[in-house]
Scaffold this active site. Structure first.
Site, PDB file in Angstrom:
ATOM      1  N   LYS A 408       0.817  -1.212   0.000  1.00 49.25           N
ATOM      2  CA  LYS A 408       0.000   0.000   0.000  1.00 49.25           C
ATOM      3  C   LYS A 408       0.853   1.264   0.000  1.00 49.25           C
ATOM      4  O   LYS A 408       0.331   2.373  -0.189  1.00 49.25           O
ATOM      5  CB  LYS A 408      -0.946  -0.013   1.200  1.00 49.25           C
ATOM      6  CG  LYS A 408      -1.990  -1.122   1.124  1.00 49.25           C
ATOM      7  CD  LYS A 408      -2.830  -1.193   2.381  1.00 49.25           C
ATOM      8  CE  LYS A 408      -3.914  -2.251   2.244  1.00 49.25           C
ATOM      9  NZ  LYS A 408      -3.390  -3.609   2.008  1.00 49.25           N
ATOM     10  N   ARG A 537     -14.222   1.572   0.328  1.00 50.34           N
ATOM     11  CA  ARG A 537     -14.075   2.439   1.485  1.00 50.34           C
ATOM     12  C   ARG A 537     -13.031   3.521   1.219  1.00 50.34           C
ATOM     13  O   ARG A 537     -12.211   3.379   0.305  1.00 50.34           O
ATOM     14  CB  ARG A 537     -13.677   1.603   2.704  1.00 50.34           C
ATOM     15  CG  ARG A 537     -14.696   0.551   3.091  1.00 50.34           C
ATOM     16  CD  ARG A 537     -14.196  -0.377   4.176  1.00 50.34           C
ATOM     17  NE  ARG A 537     -13.051  -1.169   3.732  1.00 50.34           N
ATOM     18  CZ  ARG A 537     -12.476  -2.101   4.477  1.00 50.34           C
ATOM     19  NH1 ARG A 537     -12.916  -2.342   5.698  1.00 50.34           N
ATOM     20  NH2 ARG A 537     -11.445  -2.785   4.008  1.00 50.34           N
TER      21      ARG A 537
END
Length: 611
Positions: A408, A537
């Site tokens: 990430k 999200r």
């Protein structure tokens, strides 16, 4: 238990001796009648006496009376043939001694009838057991995938033993075996015929009996099995079978880890041992999923001392007790420190006290949505906490510092990923200005770690569903906790300083496919549990990257280690962010963090590792 077995043997021994004696008498009388047309002849009387004596002597010698005949097979038949043959030779010798004649025809008939009656009496018991003496419970119709040595062994075990599974067909991709019968069980067809076999043969249970399967092949076969309603299990691991830890009919459920489309990373044990054995090792976040597994695997290399540092007392206590029990005879000293990495003074005190040679920095906030809502905490723990531990390491002359990062951190869109990227920059800068070797290890999602999708999906399945997936096209790289920990340990042993090690994790997996597999592995159908798409999200991406497009060179400098590139460092900007972040509102802070993590300059060389 032993007394019971001994009593049972004592009870049946006289019975077996009487039965065999009657059969021998019958054998000789029938043979005498067939040859001489009378029952009582001198050869017959001599034969009965010699045959009774020799049969029982050889039967005791070959332990014939200790055999469990309900499980009789070719081995027992061979023993009977030996006993009968040696007994026949004894009878022939007796005939020569007492009559000076050798009635060959009579002896041959006696030998044949002896085998038929004694052998038949034994195998008749197995036939009766298999046909009429079942446990009363209905046996589960089972399909065996793999008609090789392992599959045949499984089928024989299921046929021979009082097992609830009843094999009715094989599946094998070897076309030469199709339409053949193995142990009386037909080979239905190849892997593509699994669903047809289940439907047409009313299969309730599937056993995958190919120990040599790669994970990619197992995944392919499981996906075919998942199209059916049958429960799917797999043969135990080959090494467990060979070492005798489990038997061939002790099947296990397929685990989600089995379905990863990549093989486990292999460790260079010699290199790792040189960096860990008899050294002082410190692990931050030692109570977490990754940190605790690093502790387990580090302990296998016999460090002098292992310092378990964490913020949660319960998790640190748990891993401490586990390691002390598992390695209580090794001489490794396990010590614990309950501390917050945001406390720079405490970090320096700990480093000064233990003087570690090697640090694995696993402490971090990693939950993406939570960090979106609390960006200031991500800054304090992931960035400032990392700086504190790294600075304390450099001040105390630690040899190697390994920071655990995330995929990430590549082109980050989330606060969590961005703080990891900024931490990578800090670590690379620390390597340029200190004697300590600072490196980063970057990998994808870890199956089963706290906060990962696997525990969430399992809880949802236990409650009856639905399983919630954010987007039908969302994909992620996955690895197991032990694999991730091995990579961290391997990277520490290879460190020269300044590297970013990245594992090539194979093909990414669709989250929705992972959900379907877990539902199937839990013994349910997708229609029964259901999958609900909730929408992406904040901070999430449809796909994660392990390296951006400019980070990898094709040049290979070591088996599976490649030269790569990374952006320049923005240390001044990071320091400014640390000074001012407490004055920003959450929205501005999120934008600042992600924006800084995505700034680009001219690339410079680092290393990446591929599995």
């Amino acid at each position: 238990m032993n007394g019971g077995k001994k009593l049972a043997y004592q009870q049946r021994l006289p019975l077996l001796i009487i039965i065999d004696s009657i059969l021998i008498l019958l054998t000789v009388l029938l043979s005498s009648y067939l040859v001489h047309d009378t029952y009582f002849t001198t050869p017959a009387i001599i034969t009965v006496s010699a045959l009774l004596l020799s049969h029982h002597i050889f039967s005791f010698g070959y332990k014939l009376y200790k055999k469990a005949w309900e499980y009789a097979s070719i081995g027992e038949l061979i023993i009977i043939c030996k006993i009968v043959t040696f007994s026949a030779v004894s009878v022939a010798i007796s005939q020569l001694l007492f009559t000076q004649e050798l009635p060959i025809r009579f002896l041959v008939n006696t030998w044949i009838l002896h085998i038929l009656l004694v052998g038949g009496s034994r195998f008749w018991w197995r036939v009766v057991r298999d046909t009429y003496m079942s446990t009363g419970e209905e046996r589960v119709r089972t399909l065996i995938i793999g008609a090789g040595a392992a599959g045949t062994m499984v089928a024989r075990q299921l046929l021979n033993n009082a097992n609830s599974l009843h094999p009715v067909a094989f599946i094998d991709d070897n076309h030469r075996k199709h339409q053949l019968d193995i142990l009386g069980i037909p080979v239905f067809g190849g892997i593509k015929k699994i669903k047809d076999a289940v439907d047409s043969l009313s299969i309730e249970h599937i056993v995958i009996a190919i120990p040599s399967l790669s994970k990619r092949q197992l995944n392919y076969i499981f996906q075919e099995c998942a199209k059916t309603s049958a429960r799917t299990q797999i043969l135990p691991m080959l090494e467990d079978l060979v070492t005798g830890k489990v038997s061939v009919n002790q099947f296990r459920d397929v685990q989600v880890e089995d379905l990863l489309g990549r093989e486990p990373i292999e460790l260079d044990s010699k290199t790792i041992s040189e960096s860990i054995t008899d050294k002082v090792v410190l692990v931050t976040g030692a109570g977490g999923s990754i940190g605790s597994e690093i502790c387990r695997q580090v302990s296998a290399f016999s460090p002098k001392k292992l310092v378990l540092l964490g913020h949660g007392e319960n998790s640190i206590y748990s891993i401490e007790m586990e390691l002390k029990e598992r390695y209580k005879h090794t001489g490794i000293e396990f010590v614990t420190e309950i501390a917050d990495i945001q406390d720079v003074q405490k970090m320096n005190i700990i480093m000064d006290q233990y003087r570690p040679n090697l640090i694995y920095h696993a402490a971090a906030h990693k939950h993406v949505p939570l960090m979106e809502r609390n960006p200031e905490e991500a800054i304090k723990n992931n960035l400032i906490g990392t700086m504190n531990v790294a600075q304390a390491a450099s001040w105390n002359n630690v040899e190697t510092f390994v920071m655990i990062s995330s995929d990430k951190a590549v082109n980050p869109t989330s606060v969590m990923g961005a703080t990891k990227r900024l931490s990578e920059m800090v670590i690379q800068k620390m390597d340029q200005t200190n004697q300590t070797k600072f490196i980063t290890v970057r990998f994808g999602n870890v199956l089963g770690s706290r906060g990962s999708v696997i525990p969430l999906f399992k809880k949802q399945i236990e409650k009856g569903g639905p399983v919630t997936v954010t987007h039908p096209d969302m994909i992620r790289y996955f690895m197991t906790i032990p694999e991730a920990s091995r990579l961290v340990i391997q990277a520490g042993s290879l460190a020269q300083g300044g590297e970013t090690f990245v594992l090539d994790m194979g093909d990414p997996i669709k989250i929705v496919d992972l959900a379907r597999n877990l539902i199937k592995l839990s013994g349910h159908s997708v229609d029964e549990i259901g999958i609900e798409f909730t929408g992406m999200r904040p901070g999430e991406k449809l796909f994660e990257e392990l390296l951006n497009e400019n980070e990898v060179h094709e040049e290979q400098i070591h088996p599976k280690i490649y030269i790569g590139k990374t952006s320049d460092l923005f240390i001044d900007e990071i320091e400014e962010l640390i000074v001012t972040f407490s004055l920003m509102d959450k929205k501005s802070l999120r934008e600042s963090i992600v924006g800084l993590a995505n700034r680009k300059k001219e690339p410079k060389e680092v290393l990446s590792i591929s599995s």
